[in-house]
Design a protein around this motif. Structure first.
Motif, PDB file in Angstrom:
ATOM      1  N   UNK A  37       0.604  -1.137  -0.210  1.00 47.56           N
ATOM      2  CA  UNK A  37       0.007  -0.028  -0.276  1.00 47.56           C
ATOM      3  C   UNK A  37       0.863   1.106  -0.321  1.00 47.56           C
ATOM      4  N   UNK A  38       2.119   0.970   0.516  1.00 49.49           N
ATOM      5  CA  UNK A  38       2.939   2.414   1.017  1.00 49.49           C
ATOM      6  C   UNK A  38       3.887   2.564  -0.835  1.00 49.49           C
ATOM      7  N   UNK A  39       3.691   1.224  -1.280  1.00 45.92           N
ATOM      8  CA  UNK A  39       4.253   1.626  -2.977  1.00 45.92           C
ATOM      9  C   UNK A  39       3.648   2.466  -3.959  1.00 45.92           C
ATOM     10  N   UNK A  40       2.421   1.895  -3.273  1.00 44.88           N
ATOM     11  CA  UNK A  40       0.974   2.232  -4.292  1.00 44.88           C
ATOM     12  C   UNK A  40       0.695   3.670  -3.840  1.00 44.88           C
ATOM     13  N   UNK A  41       0.351   4.008  -3.176  1.00 49.23           N
ATOM     14  CA  UNK A  41      -0.077   5.252  -2.664  1.00 49.23           C
ATOM     15  C   UNK A  41       1.418   6.332  -1.644  1.00 49.23           C
ATOM     16  N   UNK A  42       1.388   7.617  -1.790  1.00 49.34           N
ATOM     17  CA  UNK A  42       1.308   8.998  -1.009  1.00 49.34           C
ATOM     18  C   UNK A  42       0.440   9.063  -0.319  1.00 49.34           C
ATOM     19  N   UNK A  43      -0.257   8.380   0.315  1.00 46.69           N
ATOM     20  CA  UNK A  43      -1.384   8.379   1.472  1.00 46.69           C
ATOM     21  C   UNK A  43      -0.526   8.707   2.532  1.00 46.69           C
ATOM     22  N   UNK A  44      -0.768  10.018   3.669  1.00 47.49           N
ATOM     23  CA  UNK A  44       0.000   9.521   5.483  1.00 47.49           C
ATOM     24  C   UNK A  44      -0.373   8.242   5.951  1.00 47.49           C
TER      25      UNK A  44
END
Length: 139
Positions: A37-44
């Protein structure tokens, strides 16, 4: 192909309830999915923890290798990964998808699409809008 790339590739863009149950039965859904998820999105982290109905501290504990996830968290993570992949596919980039998720939207009664991702029904509703957009609707 790295194991994380393979994991991301293996999660389908569209996943039915039966496929979620089968996926969770056949595969180990663990901390690597949070990293995906961290790889696919930059949401905190705060946003992801809100989506998963977890504290940031618990989210970070789940991210540690060897941690064991509750079944409802596994389901939620799988659905979110599928949604994120689908959104990036529809929007053309993770930046465009992240921006869409965080922007107020008429079709969501002025709320942001991301504000609905803390429930399975909300994830499905947002995904339905992505499907509509993929078929030519304006959103």
């Amino acid at each position: 192909m790295s194991s994380q790339s393979r994991l991301i590739k293996d999660v389908p863009l569209h996943i039915s309830d039966a496929e979620v149950l089968d996926y969770m039965h056949r595969r180990l859904v663990d901390w690597r999915y949070f990293e995906a998820m961290r790889t696919l999105t930059d949401v905190p982290d705060q946003t992801i923890s809100d989506w998963l109905n977890l504290s940031v501290k618990t989210l970070r504990e789940y991210r540690k290798p060897g941690s064991s996830l509750k079944e409802n968290v596994k389901e939620h993570v799988l659905l979110l990964l599928a949604l994120i992949k689908h959104g990036i596919d529809v929007m053309g980039s993770k930046k465009a998808f992240d921006q869409w998720l965080t922007s107020p939207n008429f079709f969501f009664d002025g709320r942001t699409p991301g504000s609905l991702l803390n429930t399975v029904s909300g994830i499905r509703f947002v995904n339905d809008r992505l499907i509509a957009m993929d078929h030519g609707d304006n959103v």
